[in-house]
Design a protein around this motif. Structure first.
Motif, PDB file in Angstrom:
ATOM      1  N   ALA A  73      -7.452  -5.126 -13.059  1.00 27.31           N
ATOM      2  CA  ALA A  73      -8.315  -4.102 -12.462  1.00 27.31           C
ATOM      3  C   ALA A  73      -9.265  -3.471 -13.473  1.00 27.31           C
ATOM      4  CB  ALA A  73      -7.459  -3.008 -11.822  1.00 27.31           C
ATOM      5  N   LYS A  74      -9.095  -3.760 -14.750  1.00 26.60           N
ATOM      6  CA  LYS A  74      -9.906  -3.105 -15.772  1.00 26.60           C
ATOM      7  C   LYS A  74     -11.387  -3.445 -15.610  1.00 26.60           C
ATOM      8  CE  LYS A  74      -6.384  -2.504 -19.343  1.00 26.60           C
ATOM      9  NZ  LYS A  74      -5.922  -2.867 -20.712  1.00 26.60           N
ATOM     10  N   GLY A  75     -12.202  -2.401 -15.703  1.00 19.52           N
ATOM     11  CA  GLY A  75     -13.640  -2.581 -15.621  1.00 19.52           C
ATOM     12  C   GLY A  75     -14.211  -2.499 -14.219  1.00 19.52           C
ATOM     13  N   CYS A  76     -13.358  -2.442 -13.199  1.00 22.53           N
ATOM     14  CA  CYS A  76     -13.860  -2.326 -11.815  1.00 22.53           C
ATOM     15  C   CYS A  76     -14.201  -0.875 -11.519  1.00 22.53           C
ATOM     16  CB  CYS A  76     -12.823  -2.848 -10.826  1.00 22.53           C
ATOM     17  SG  CYS A  76     -12.633  -4.647 -10.852  1.00 22.53           S
ATOM     18  N   GLU A  77     -15.392  -0.631 -11.007  1.00 22.70           N
ATOM     19  CA  GLU A  77     -15.823   0.751 -10.785  1.00 22.70           C
ATOM     20  C   GLU A  77     -15.264   1.344  -9.494  1.00 22.70           C
ATOM     21  OE1 GLU A  77     -20.182   0.763  -8.916  1.00 22.70           O
ATOM     22  OE2 GLU A  77     -20.108  -0.335 -10.818  1.00 22.70           O
ATOM     23  N   LEU A  78     -14.873   0.495  -8.559  1.00 20.40           N
ATOM     24  CA  LEU A  78     -14.308   0.967  -7.295  1.00 20.40           C
ATOM     25  C   LEU A  78     -12.940   0.345  -7.110  1.00 20.40           C
ATOM     26  CD1 LEU A  78     -14.497   2.394  -4.534  1.00 20.40           C
ATOM     27  CD2 LEU A  78     -15.725   0.381  -3.674  1.00 20.40           C
ATOM     28  N   PHE A  79     -11.932   1.179  -6.852  1.00 21.43           N
ATOM     29  CA  PHE A  79     -10.556   0.722  -6.657  1.00 21.43           C
ATOM     30  C   PHE A  79     -10.138   1.113  -5.241  1.00 21.43           C
ATOM     31  CE2 PHE A  79      -6.503  -0.288  -9.024  1.00 21.43           C
ATOM     32  CZ  PHE A  79      -5.635  -0.177  -7.947  1.00 21.43           C
ATOM     33  N   ILE A  80      -9.788   0.125  -4.410  1.00 17.23           N
ATOM     34  CA  ILE A  80      -9.388   0.390  -3.028  1.00 17.23           C
ATOM     35  C   ILE A  80      -7.959  -0.088  -2.821  1.00 17.23           C
ATOM     36  CG2 ILE A  80      -9.910   0.023  -0.590  1.00 17.23           C
ATOM     37  CD1 ILE A  80     -12.777  -0.607  -1.343  1.00 17.23           C
ATOM     38  N   ASN A  81      -7.090   0.821  -2.415  1.00 15.87           N
ATOM     39  CA  ASN A  81      -5.695   0.470  -2.172  1.00 15.87           C
ATOM     40  C   ASN A  81      -5.440   0.287  -0.682  1.00 15.87           C
ATOM     41  OD1 ASN A  81      -2.905   0.039  -2.528  1.00 15.87           O
ATOM     42  ND2 ASN A  81      -2.493   2.204  -2.120  1.00 15.87           N
ATOM     43  N   THR A  82      -5.315  -0.969  -0.259  1.00 12.95           N
ATOM     44  CA  THR A  82      -4.950  -1.244   1.133  1.00 12.95           C
ATOM     45  C   THR A  82      -3.488  -1.661   1.248  1.00 12.95           C
ATOM     46  OG1 THR A  82      -5.392  -3.638   1.247  1.00 12.95           O
ATOM     47  CG2 THR A  82      -7.285  -2.172   1.419  1.00 12.95           C
ATOM     48  N   ALA A  83      -2.818  -1.913   0.111  1.00 13.73           N
ATOM     49  CA  ALA A  83      -1.424  -2.370   0.139  1.00 13.73           C
ATOM     50  C   ALA A  83      -0.516  -1.248   0.640  1.00 13.73           C
ATOM     51  CB  ALA A  83      -0.982  -2.814  -1.252  1.00 13.73           C
ATOM     52  N   ALA A  84       0.490  -1.618   1.408  1.00 17.83           N
ATOM     53  CA  ALA A  84       1.399  -0.626   1.979  1.00 17.83           C
ATOM     54  C   ALA A  84       2.616  -1.332   2.558  1.00 17.83           C
ATOM     55  CB  ALA A  84       0.690   0.171   3.084  1.00 17.83           C
ATOM     56  N   VAL A  85       3.608  -0.542   2.907  1.00 14.40           N
ATOM     57  CA  VAL A  85       4.729  -1.052   3.688  1.00 14.40           C
ATOM     58  C   VAL A  85       4.270  -1.048   5.141  1.00 14.40           C
ATOM     59  CG1 VAL A  85       7.131  -0.731   4.371  1.00 14.40           C
ATOM     60  CG2 VAL A  85       6.389  -0.090   2.061  1.00 14.40           C
ATOM     61  N   VAL A  86       3.890  -2.202   5.654  1.00 16.49           N
ATOM     62  CA  VAL A  86       3.390  -2.288   7.029  1.00 16.49           C
ATOM     63  C   VAL A  86       4.575  -2.547   7.942  1.00 16.49           C
ATOM     64  CG1 VAL A  86       1.704  -3.358   8.565  1.00 16.49           C
ATOM     65  CG2 VAL A  86       1.231  -3.200   6.122  1.00 16.49           C
ATOM     66  N   SER A  87       5.287  -1.486   8.240  1.00 16.05           N
ATOM     67  CA  SER A  87       6.508  -1.609   9.031  1.00 16.05           C
ATOM     68  C   SER A  87       6.857  -0.264   9.631  1.00 16.05           C
ATOM     69  CB  SER A  87       7.664  -2.096   8.143  1.00 16.05           C
ATOM     70  OG  SER A  87       8.891  -2.038   8.835  1.00 16.05           O
ATOM     71  N   LEU A  88       7.458  -0.305  10.811  1.00 17.22           N
ATOM     72  CA  LEU A  88       7.993   0.895  11.443  1.00 17.22           C
ATOM     73  C   LEU A  88       9.504   0.975  11.265  1.00 17.22           C
ATOM     74  CD1 LEU A  88       5.978   0.717  14.780  1.00 17.22           C
ATOM     75  CD2 LEU A  88       5.576   2.291  12.886  1.00 17.22           C
ATOM     76  N   ALA A  89      10.055   0.072  10.447  1.00 17.59           N
ATOM     77  CA  ALA A  89      11.513  -0.036  10.372  1.00 17.59           C
ATOM     78  C   ALA A  89      12.049  -0.138   8.959  1.00 17.59           C
ATOM     79  CB  ALA A  89      11.963  -1.267  11.166  1.00 17.59           C
TER      80      ALA A  89
END
Length: 340
Positions: A73-89
């Motif tokens: 990720a070094k040097g990237c001016e925009l950091f977008i976090n879409t990672a997540a626990v995609v679960s209801l359980a």
């Protein structure tokens, strides 16, 4: 840079394309679409997901072990976090490790890598399900022992807003509605499988409110919020502005599955009792399953959400109607052989 334009808001709002972007969850529905959109602009785009994809400049890793991917990720001016626990359980421990500590790890990697803006993908689930009137960014977030996915999303927002308030990095939070379109597993492929098996059940006659947003419209909103000065330190709800009942939305899946009539329904109290028993049984057998009480609560939402703030500050304006979005979705399902 490419001649592909950045999205333009209703009042002419637009931002300069970022030179470089880092996206977590880069193999997911939203992450993959974001990578493609920024690449089309000519930006250098890198990513991280559980499985590497060297052809797309995606390395393997997860939010709990930043040492495996932070250098990427070094040097990237925009950091977008879409990672997540995609679960209801998922268990609370996993939500805490990913949605709280993992998000903090992302912020640390963004700061260390020299990013200028950190964008967190949250969800309208952070608002819960029991809001009786149109909810906006000032509405309460859900707390408690139920609706754990929403509770975890609200907790992730706290981590991000604290970093922004401390002056560590400029942050923006996006709360998408129910994101659908070609490539959607959560709202197209999985409900279709349930419809085919006859297991698609909605609570309270399917009267719960569904808040769809087509993937292309969501990308426009994210890019406006990520690039504009007006997005600094803000939370934005992004939906399609055309709420409909869960019965109206999921009857399409019932039809695509070749079934007559509409999906089955149960009173909410009975639906949550049945799913609680099924969930407990599946946990006992160590069998993953998303048929949970929280899923029934999600399908019993009582009201729509407001996109007025995004419209006012960003000029966000959804362009894909629900009719067009569903037709594009059906075409994709047919093209991928999921329906005849």
């Amino acid at each position: 840079m490419s001649d592909t334009p950045m999205p333009v808001g209703a009042n002419g709002q637009t931002a300069a394309p970022p030179r470089s972007v880092f996206i977590t969850g880069a193999n997911g529905f939203i992450g993959r679409a974001l990578m493609a959109r920024y690449q089309a602009l000519g930006a250098e785009v890198r990513g991280m997901d559980l499985h590497a994809d060297p052809a797309r400049n995606v390395v393997a890793g997860d939010l709990t072990q930043p040492s495996r991917w932070a250098d990427h990720a070094k040097g990237c001016e925009l950091f977008i976090n879409t990672a997540a626990v995609v679960s209801l359980a998922a268990p609370w421990k996993l939500y805490r490790e990913v949605s709280v500590r993992g998000v903090r790890n992302c912020i640390d990697a963004a700061v260390a890598g020299g990013a200028q803006r950190f964008v967190q993908l949250s969800s309208i689930a952070a608002l819960g399900w029991d809001y009786a009137t149109q909810a906006d960014e000032t509405s309460d977030v859900v707390i408690g022992t139920q609706y754990r996915y929403g509770v975890a999303k609200g907790a992730s927002e706290h981590v991000v807003l604290a970093a922004h308030a401390a002056g560590e990095i400029d942050c923006t939070i996006i709360r998408p509605g129910d994101v659908y379109g070609p490539g959607s597993r959560a709202w197209l492929s999985e409900p279709l499988k349930m419809a085919k098996s006859g297991a698609l059940v909605l609570p309270d006659g399917g009267k719960g409110i569904f808040t769809p947003v087509f993937i292309d419209d969501l990308l426009d909103g994210i890019m406006l919020a990520s690039g504009l000065e007006q997005g600094r330190g803000q939370i934005f709800i992004l939906s399609g502005g055309e709420p409909l009942s869960c019965m109206e939305f999921f009857s399409n899946h019932w039809r695509w599955a070749g079934r007559q009539g509409q999906p089955h329904t149960l009173p909410l109290g009975i639906a949550t009792l049945v799913t609680r028993l099924l969930w407990g049984f599946n946990r006992l057998l160590q069998r993953p399953n998303e048929i949970t009480p929280d899923a029934m609560y999600m399908f019993a939402r009582k009201a729509d959400v407001s996109i007025a703030k995004a419209q006012r500050l960003l000029g966000y304006q959804p362009k894909v109607s629900i009719a067009e979005g569903l037709q594009r979705s059906e075409d994709w399902l047919r093209g991928t052989g999921q329906i005849d």
